[in-house]
Write an enzyme that holds these catalytic residues in place. Structure first.
Site, PDB file in Angstrom:
ATOM      1  N   VAL A  12       0.835  -1.216   0.000  1.00 23.31           N
ATOM      2  CA  VAL A  12       0.000   0.000   0.000  1.00 23.31           C
ATOM      3  C   VAL A  12       0.865   1.260   0.000  1.00 23.31           C
ATOM      4  O   VAL A  12       0.623   2.193  -0.775  1.00 23.31           O
ATOM      5  CB  VAL A  12      -0.924   0.038   1.248  1.00 23.31           C
ATOM      6  CG1 VAL A  12      -1.892   1.194   1.117  1.00 23.31           C
ATOM      7  CG2 VAL A  12      -1.682  -1.254   1.386  1.00 23.31           C
ATOM      8  N   MET A  13       1.907   1.290   0.837  1.00 25.59           N
ATOM      9  CA  MET A  13       2.743   2.488   0.915  1.00 25.59           C
ATOM     10  C   MET A  13       3.463   2.740  -0.411  1.00 25.59           C
ATOM     11  O   MET A  13       3.494   3.862  -0.913  1.00 25.59           O
ATOM     12  CB  MET A  13       3.765   2.374   2.056  1.00 25.59           C
ATOM     13  CG  MET A  13       3.183   2.434   3.449  1.00 25.59           C
ATOM     14  SD  MET A  13       2.398   4.022   3.821  1.00 25.59           S
ATOM     15  CE  MET A  13       3.809   5.093   4.045  1.00 25.59           C
ATOM     16  N   ASN A  32       7.339  -5.030  -8.607  1.00 25.69           N
ATOM     17  CA  ASN A  32       7.118  -5.775  -7.367  1.00 25.69           C
ATOM     18  C   ASN A  32       7.712  -7.163  -7.556  1.00 25.69           C
ATOM     19  O   ASN A  32       7.811  -7.657  -8.675  1.00 25.69           O
ATOM     20  CB  ASN A  32       5.612  -5.878  -7.085  1.00 25.69           C
ATOM     21  CG  ASN A  32       5.352  -6.369  -5.669  1.00 25.69           C
ATOM     22  OD1 ASN A  32       5.652  -5.672  -4.709  1.00 25.69           O
ATOM     23  ND2 ASN A  32       4.802  -7.559  -5.553  1.00 25.69           N
ATOM     24  N   ARG A  33       8.111  -7.781  -6.448  1.00 25.73           N
ATOM     25  CA  ARG A  33       8.733  -9.107  -6.536  1.00 25.73           C
ATOM     26  C   ARG A  33       7.813 -10.083  -7.275  1.00 25.73           C
ATOM     27  O   ARG A  33       8.236 -10.780  -8.183  1.00 25.73           O
ATOM     28  CB  ARG A  33       9.071  -9.616  -5.135  1.00 25.73           C
ATOM     29  CG  ARG A  33      10.061 -10.750  -5.093  1.00 25.73           C
ATOM     30  CD  ARG A  33      10.750 -10.784  -3.745  1.00 25.73           C
ATOM     31  NE  ARG A  33       9.768 -10.742  -2.659  1.00 25.73           N
ATOM     32  CZ  ARG A  33       9.312 -11.810  -2.015  1.00 25.73           C
ATOM     33  NH1 ARG A  33       9.771 -13.005  -2.314  1.00 25.73           N
ATOM     34  NH2 ARG A  33       8.428 -11.694  -1.051  1.00 25.73           N
ATOM     35  N   SER A 128       6.507   9.853   6.594  1.00 23.87           N
ATOM     36  CA  SER A 128       5.442   9.713   7.582  1.00 23.87           C
ATOM     37  C   SER A 128       4.115  10.189   7.035  1.00 23.87           C
ATOM     38  O   SER A 128       4.060  11.088   6.206  1.00 23.87           O
ATOM     39  CB  SER A 128       5.768  10.502   8.844  1.00 23.87           C
ATOM     40  OG  SER A 128       4.677  10.404   9.749  1.00 23.87           O
ATOM     41  N   LYS A 182      13.227  10.319  11.516  1.00 27.14           N
ATOM     42  CA  LYS A 182      11.935   9.616  11.401  1.00 27.14           C
ATOM     43  C   LYS A 182      11.723   8.712  12.611  1.00 27.14           C
ATOM     44  O   LYS A 182      10.619   8.594  13.145  1.00 27.14           O
ATOM     45  CB  LYS A 182      11.866   8.793  10.105  1.00 27.14           C
ATOM     46  CG  LYS A 182      10.619   7.903   9.984  1.00 27.14           C
ATOM     47  CD  LYS A 182       9.368   8.734  10.003  1.00 27.14           C
ATOM     48  CE  LYS A 182       8.009   8.070  10.066  1.00 27.14           C
ATOM     49  NZ  LYS A 182       7.746   6.714  10.153  1.00 27.14           N
ATOM     50  N   HIS A 185      10.714  10.903  15.368  1.00 22.04           N
ATOM     51  CA  HIS A 185       9.314  11.281  15.092  1.00 22.04           C
ATOM     52  C   HIS A 185       8.382  10.216  15.663  1.00 22.04           C
ATOM     53  O   HIS A 185       7.402  10.515  16.348  1.00 22.04           O
ATOM     54  CB  HIS A 185       9.106  11.432  13.581  1.00 22.04           C
ATOM     55  CG  HIS A 185       7.666  11.418  13.151  1.00 22.04           C
ATOM     56  ND1 HIS A 185       6.916  10.261  13.102  1.00 22.04           N
ATOM     57  CD2 HIS A 185       6.821  12.426  12.784  1.00 22.04           C
ATOM     58  CE1 HIS A 185       5.673  10.555  12.718  1.00 22.04           C
ATOM     59  NE2 HIS A 185       5.599  11.860  12.517  1.00 22.04           N
ATOM     60  N   ASN A 186       8.701   8.958  15.394  1.00 22.33           N
ATOM     61  CA  ASN A 186       7.843   7.883  15.884  1.00 22.33           C
ATOM     62  C   ASN A 186       7.868   7.772  17.402  1.00 22.33           C
ATOM     63  O   ASN A 186       6.855   7.501  18.028  1.00 22.33           O
ATOM     64  CB  ASN A 186       8.247   6.554  15.244  1.00 22.33           C
ATOM     65  CG  ASN A 186       7.701   6.416  13.839  1.00 22.33           C
ATOM     66  OD1 ASN A 186       7.435   7.414  13.175  1.00 22.33           O
ATOM     67  ND2 ASN A 186       7.530   5.196  13.369  1.00 22.33           N
ATOM     68  N   GLU A 189       5.715  10.328  18.610  1.00 26.38           N
ATOM     69  CA  GLU A 189       4.342   9.857  18.333  1.00 26.38           C
ATOM     70  C   GLU A 189       3.851   8.960  19.486  1.00 26.38           C
ATOM     71  O   GLU A 189       2.725   9.116  19.964  1.00 26.38           O
ATOM     72  CB  GLU A 189       4.383   9.098  16.997  1.00 26.38           C
ATOM     73  CG  GLU A 189       3.147   8.348  16.594  1.00 26.38           C
ATOM     74  CD  GLU A 189       3.397   7.554  15.278  1.00 26.38           C
ATOM     75  OE1 GLU A 189       3.866   8.157  14.298  1.00 26.38           O
ATOM     76  OE2 GLU A 189       3.129   6.346  15.252  1.00 26.38           O
ATOM     77  N   LYS A 260       5.652  -1.781  16.610  1.00 25.80           N
ATOM     78  CA  LYS A 260       6.485  -2.410  15.597  1.00 25.80           C
ATOM     79  C   LYS A 260       7.968  -2.139  15.814  1.00 25.80           C
ATOM     80  O   LYS A 260       8.792  -2.605  15.050  1.00 25.80           O
ATOM     81  CB  LYS A 260       6.046  -1.955  14.206  1.00 25.80           C
ATOM     82  CG  LYS A 260       4.708  -2.606  13.812  1.00 25.80           C
ATOM     83  CD  LYS A 260       4.455  -2.596  12.323  1.00 25.80           C
ATOM     84  CE  LYS A 260       4.050  -1.238  11.836  1.00 25.80           C
ATOM     85  NZ  LYS A 260       2.671  -0.871  12.201  1.00 25.80           N
ATOM     86  N   ARG A 287       3.181   0.728  26.823  1.00 25.16           N
ATOM     87  CA  ARG A 287       2.664  -0.248  25.848  1.00 25.16           C
ATOM     88  C   ARG A 287       3.056  -1.656  26.290  1.00 25.16           C
ATOM     89  O   ARG A 287       2.274  -2.595  26.211  1.00 25.16           O
ATOM     90  CB  ARG A 287       3.221   0.026  24.448  1.00 25.16           C
ATOM     91  CG  ARG A 287       2.648   1.263  23.802  1.00 25.16           C
ATOM     92  CD  ARG A 287       2.911   1.257  22.297  1.00 25.16           C
ATOM     93  NE  ARG A 287       2.557   2.533  21.702  1.00 25.16           N
ATOM     94  CZ  ARG A 287       2.502   2.762  20.390  1.00 25.16           C
ATOM     95  NH1 ARG A 287       2.802   1.798  19.541  1.00 25.16           N
ATOM     96  NH2 ARG A 287       2.176   3.946  19.922  1.00 25.16           N
ATOM     97  N   ARG A 445      29.712   5.534  44.300  1.00 23.72           N
ATOM     98  CA  ARG A 445      30.568   4.903  43.285  1.00 23.72           C
ATOM     99  C   ARG A 445      32.032   4.936  43.714  1.00 23.72           C
ATOM    100  O   ARG A 445      32.783   3.980  43.525  1.00 23.72           O
ATOM    101  CB  ARG A 445      30.403   5.607  41.935  1.00 23.72           C
ATOM    102  CG  ARG A 445      29.020   5.435  41.313  1.00 23.72           C
ATOM    103  CD  ARG A 445      28.877   6.196  40.009  1.00 23.72           C
ATOM    104  NE  ARG A 445      29.706   5.659  38.944  1.00 23.72           N
ATOM    105  CZ  ARG A 445      30.743   6.277  38.390  1.00 23.72           C
ATOM    106  NH1 ARG A 445      31.084   7.489  38.808  1.00 23.72           N
ATOM    107  NH2 ARG A 445      31.440   5.712  37.443  1.00 23.72           N
TER     108      ARG A 445
HETATM  109  C1  6PG Z   1       4.049   7.290  10.285  1.00 21.26           C
HETATM  110  C2  6PG Z   1       3.837   6.194  11.275  1.00 21.26           C
HETATM  111  C3  6PG Z   1       4.156   4.851  10.710  1.00 21.26           C
HETATM  112  C4  6PG Z   1       3.665   3.653  11.520  1.00 21.26           C
HETATM  113  C5  6PG Z   1       3.789   3.816  13.000  1.00 21.26           C
HETATM  114  C6  6PG Z   1       3.119   2.698  13.759  1.00 21.26           C
HETATM  115  O1  6PG Z   1       4.845   8.146  10.597  1.00 21.26           O
HETATM  116  O2  6PG Z   1       3.397   7.292   9.253  1.00 21.26           O
HETATM  117  O3  6PG Z   1       4.651   6.450  12.347  1.00 21.26           O
HETATM  118  O4  6PG Z   1       5.525   4.803  10.494  1.00 21.26           O
HETATM  119  O5  6PG Z   1       2.325   3.443  11.205  1.00 21.26           O
HETATM  120  O6  6PG Z   1       5.107   3.915  13.300  1.00 21.26           O
HETATM  121  O7  6PG Z   1       4.009   2.249  14.703  1.00 21.26           O
HETATM  122  P1  6PG Z   1       3.675   1.183  15.800  1.00 21.26           P
HETATM  123  O8  6PG Z   1       3.037   0.018  15.102  1.00 21.26           O
HETATM  124  O9  6PG Z   1       4.977   0.861  16.426  1.00 21.26           O
HETATM  125  O10 6PG Z   1       2.703   1.853  16.726  1.00 21.26           O
END
Ligand code: 6PG
Length: 476
Positions: A12-13, A32-33, A128, A182, A185-186, A189, A260, A287, A445
């Site tokens: 999809v991406m 694609n493969r 992203s 990136k 960023h996550n 997030e 992930k 989490r 220490r």
């Molecule tokens: C983005 C998202 C993408 C991903 C998430 C989900 O920037 O578009 O961050 O990269 O959907 O990272 O991450 P988790 O499955 O770890 O929550």
């Protein structure tokens, strides 16, 4: 050989990126493969622009005009390495391989160095915005060589999201810099999602509000300084009613958050760099806690709240929670930017933090109103050591502080977990402390391991002869 650019990996991406490029007037080679997937994309979307579908790698590379640019959008790790090799072995000096997956920046550094030896450019690029972003305008964070950006930049800037007419894409820095930012960023997030979760949980457990009522409050907050995509998403999720049971959907979803790995990478890397990213860390661990069934089962029935929760002034409490959320979120961003600063220093990247905040204003998952202010802060002082120390943000922290303290203490008294709210407040109190108990830790220490300490009143390393009563320290 006439395609402007190619995309291999028609998930999809990948297919959405290819469609975005085609819609913007570029001739796009697709591959694609398994070629059935390429056929499918071509059949369904071929009319959206100019595509050149290829059944195999040979034809795919052959269809690209020089210097060739091929985007890889496959699973991070070994599959990415495999596709890189298939491409590289067919490419020529000056060609550009772009990895748009969520690769670990150290892999990107390794790949970039290896391909440079072979005369190829390798551009690890953070993308992203999820599926919709890839199709309609993501935030794009390319690393690699500046020369590769000359060829790639105009195309990426064109297909990226735009805010106030400015593209959400800019050259980030050498080798793995794009994937590094990136990753952070996550991580941010994760923290952002967790603070919204903590606010939701608090409002629910203290005031007994329904998900729909909390959605209304969040929708209100989303009109002010908390205006963000993740807030908007949260409103949608909380308003959703499950068709099967007629219950709020959020009550039917299993409360075990998946991941992930990019949040964990952000924390692992921060530990290596010695940067405290407590907000991202606690969000990642939260989490983990939610997804620990054995531990959670073993703790069911454990004693809980110290007090019954009767909120006297509901409106005031809701406002307290809003401010605590804002301040905690700010700390998480501040820490995330510190991690990027530390990496830039360690890896020799020249990262413009103001420009980075600018390209996060649109397209990406953490897009938010207040990134405008972050841009302003770093544009004013590129080396700002502490984002929460910028006068605009500091004023907001000071304004939020009494609310933040009330919320964290009330949550603690009433047994509601607020890992990011509370650790962010502790970070704030820690970083502003004139003296920290770290002095005692240095003493400990030195006592058990002769690890030495530094003195407040002299240069050098010192060691105390602890066993010999009263003996002065010696210079080490
Ligand atoms: C983005 C998202 C993408 C991903 C998430 C989900 O920037 O578009 O961050 O990269 O959907 O990272 O991450 P988790 O499955 O770890 O929550």
């Amino acid at each position: 050989a006439s395609a402007d650019i190619g995309v291999t990996g028609m998930g999809v991406m990948g297919s959405n990126l290819a469609r975005n490029l085609a819609r913007n007037g570029y001739k796009v080679a697709i591959h694609n493969r398994s070629s059935a997937k390429t056929e499918e994309v071509y059949t369904e979307h071929g009319s959206e622009g100019e595509f050149i579908p290829s059944e195999n790698m040979e034809d795919f590379v052959g269809s690209l005009s020089r210097p060739r640019v091929a985007i890889i959008m496959v699973k991070a790790g070994a599959p990415t390495d495999a596709v890189i090799e298939e491409l590289a072995s067919r490419m020529e000096e000056g060609d550009i391989i772009v990895d748009c997956g969520n690769s670990l920046f150290t892999d990107t550094r390794r790949r970039e160095a290896a391909l440079k030896e072979r005369g190829l450019h390798f551009v690890g690029t953070g993308v992203s915005g999820g599926e919709e972003g890839a199709l309609w305008g993501p935030s794009i964070m390319p690393g690699g060589s500046p020369q590769s950006y000359d060829r790639l930049g105009p195309m990426f800037e064109k297909i990226s999201a735009h805010v106030d007419g400015e593209p959400c894409c800019t050259y980030i820095g050498a080798d793995g810099a794009g994937h590094f930012v990136k990753m952070v960023h996550n991580g941010i997030e994760y923290a952002d999602m967790q603070v919204i979760g903590e606010a939701y949980d608090l409002l629910r457990r203290s005031l007994g509000l329904s998900p729909a009522e909390i959605a209304d409050i969040f929708a209100e907050w989303n009109k002010g300084e908390l205006d963000s995509y993740l807030m908007e998403v949260s409103v949608e999720v909380l308003r959703q009613v499950d068709a099967k049971t007629d219950k709020p959907l959020v009550d039917v979803i299993v409360d075990a958050a998946a991941q992930k790995g990019t949040g964990a990478w952000t924390v692992q890397t921060a530990l290596d760099l010695g940067v405290p990213v407590t907000g991202i860390g606690e969000a990642t661990f939260a989490r983990g806690l939610s997804s620990s069934p054995a531990q959670r089962a073993a703790a069911q029935g454990f004693a809980g709240e110290a007090q019954e929760w009767n909120v006297e002034d509901r409106e005031a409490f809701i406002e307290d929670v809003r401010k605590a959320l804002y301040a905690s979120k700010l700390v998480a961003y501040s820490q995330g930017f510190n991690e990027i600063q530390a990496a830039a220093e360690a890896y020799g990247w020249d990262i413009n933090l103001g420009a980075l905040a600018r390209i996060w204003r649109g397209g990406c998952i953490i897009r938010a109103q207040f990134l405008n202010e972050i841009t302003r802060a770093y544009d004013a002082d590129a080396k700002l050591p502490l984002l929460i120390g910028d006068s605009y943000f500091y004023e907001r922290i000071v304004d939020a502080l009494p609310s933040w303290r009330r919320v964290v203490s009330q949550a603690t008294l009433h047994g509601v977990p607020v890992p990011v709210f509370s650790s962010s407040l502790s970070y704030y109190d820690g970083v502003r402390s004139e003296r920290l108990p770290a002095a005692l830790i240095q003493g400990q220490r030195d006592f058990f391991g002769a690890h030495t300490y530094q003195r407040t009143d002299a240069e050098g390393a010192f060691h105390t002869m602890w066993a010999e009563d009263g003996r002065a320290e010696v210079q080490w």
